[in-house]
Write an enzyme that holds these catalytic residues in place. Structure first.
Site, mmCIF file in Angstrom:
data_model
loop_
_atom_site.group_PDB
_atom_site.id
_atom_site.type_symbol
_atom_site.label_atom_id
_atom_site.label_comp_id
_atom_site.label_asym_id
_atom_site.label_seq_id
_atom_site.Cartn_x
_atom_site.Cartn_y
_atom_site.Cartn_z
ATOM 1 N N HIS A 1 0.794 -1.129 -0.120
ATOM 2 C CA HIS A 1 0.021 0.195 -0.054
ATOM 3 C C HIS A 1 0.800 1.127 -0.001
ATOM 4 O O HIS A 1 1.943 1.296 0.315
ATOM 5 C CB HIS A 1 -0.983 0.114 1.108
ATOM 6 C CG HIS A 1 -1.952 -0.803 1.386
ATOM 7 N ND1 HIS A 1 -2.167 -2.013 2.530
ATOM 8 C CD2 HIS A 1 -2.938 -1.215 0.453
ATOM 9 C CE1 HIS A 1 -3.116 -2.731 2.145
ATOM 10 N NE2 HIS A 1 -3.770 -2.332 1.097
ATOM 11 N N CYS B 1 -2.582 0.131 10.090
ATOM 12 C CA CYS B 1 -3.657 -0.844 9.426
ATOM 13 C C CYS B 1 -4.506 -1.324 10.549
ATOM 14 O O CYS B 1 -5.427 -1.717 10.292
ATOM 15 C CB CYS B 1 -3.201 -1.729 8.710
ATOM 16 S SG CYS B 1 -1.988 -2.724 9.443
HETATM 17 C C1 CIR Z 1 -3.690 -7.902 3.321
HETATM 18 O O1 CIR Z 1 -2.857 -8.350 2.456
HETATM 19 O O2 CIR Z 1 -4.667 -7.395 2.740
HETATM 20 C C2 CIR Z 1 -3.288 -8.065 4.555
HETATM 21 N N1 CIR Z 1 -2.757 -9.415 4.919
HETATM 22 C C3 CIR Z 1 -2.555 -7.127 5.011
HETATM 23 C C4 CIR Z 1 -3.273 -5.867 5.137
HETATM 24 C C5 CIR Z 1 -2.362 -4.425 5.829
HETATM 25 N N2 CIR Z 1 -2.970 -3.420 5.588
HETATM 26 C C6 CIR Z 1 -2.578 -2.222 5.747
HETATM 27 O O3 CIR Z 1 -1.477 -2.059 6.006
HETATM 28 N N3 CIR Z 1 -3.403 -1.145 5.740
#
Ligand code: CIR
Length: 259
Positions: free
Chosen positions: A160, A247
């Protein structure tokens, strides 16, 4: 008051989405203890916590930032780029509707909250494997009438935009220049992550402090040398699921706690 919405670590966390990292065994119990300590850190810095309901069958539900963008005027429900994550948004929308009018991104737009970096009235939106141009465009159509500028930013090498750059003080960005071009961000100072810690740009600037992963000591030292108040958190198990510190919460101001 400052509200932080969090969501418990799901029993199925080990089946999380992975994009750039190899799958490693995840100790869910340890992830839960680290998450509880993260929540306690938010409380100690003045946040009132609201927990979204546990979603045992949704592995990535703990990464609640990706489900919404909460601004002073509205909340926009995201449409996560990974199909496995789309069911995460419903219960979050129910909670947010007590605090903000809700807007909703419509298919085929996709957007993860982790791709949205707000700097004042500018929203930088990472164009990533999760967020498409239509996602950024729909966000612009909703928010530009409210005086926001929405700027699409190509992101490469990481999940991201906020894996590559986050705010760590007023006008100061922590960033990995290999993943996002510093010139994108006007009127900002930059602090680069330590070369040996490429994943270290995800910090959570909150209540005058920087909540920061304990597993990036060299970049943490740079932040401290810069005069910033760094509050380390252990989050190594969540990092195995490609999660960072931004997150795991949705942060916003509210006048009272809705019941
Ligand atoms: C994903 O791949 O969507 C999750 N395993 C990790 C998401 C992390 N989100 C973020 O950093 N905003």
């Amino acid at each position: 008051m400052l509200i932080a919405i969090t969501r418990p670590v799901s029993a199925s966390l080990a089946q999380c989405e992975l994009t750039h990292q190899a799958r490693l065994p995840i100790d869910v119990g340890r992830a839960r203890r680290q998450h509880a300590a993260y929540e306690q850190t938010l409380r100690s810095l003045g946040a009132t916590l609201i927990q979204a309901p546990e979603a045992p069958e949704l592995p990535d539900a703990v990464f609640i930032e990706d489900t919404a963008i909460v601004l002073d005027e509205v909340a926009v429900m995201a449409r996560p780029g990974a199909a496995s994550r789309r069911k995460e948004t419903g219960p979050v929308a129910s909670l947010l509707s007590a605090y903000r009018p809700l807007h909703q991104l419509e298919p085929p737009a996709t957007l993860d909250g982790g791709d949205v970096l707000r700097m004042g009235r500018t929203l930088y939106v990472g164009l990533s494997s999760r967020t498409n141009r239509l996602g950024a465009a729909q966000l612009g159509e909703m928010l530009e009438p409210m005086g926001y500028a929405v700027v699409g930013v190509p992101v490469t090498g990481c999940l991201h935009l906020k894996s590559a750059v986050t705010q760590v003080a007023d006008g100061l960005l922590l960033l990995n220049p290999g993943w996002v071009a510093p010139a994108t961000f006007s009127d900002c100072e930059f602090l680069p992550v330590a070369d040996q810690e490429p994943g270290a740009a995800n910090a959570l600037y909150f209540s005058g402090a920087v909540i920061y992963p304990a597993h990036f000591p060299d970049t943490a030292e740079r932040l401290v040398r810069h005069g910033l108040k760094v509050v380390p958190v252990e989050c190594g198990e969540l990092a195995k699921a490609e999660g960072g510190v931004t997150c795991c919460s949705l942060l916003f101001e509210a006048s009272t706690l809705a019941t």
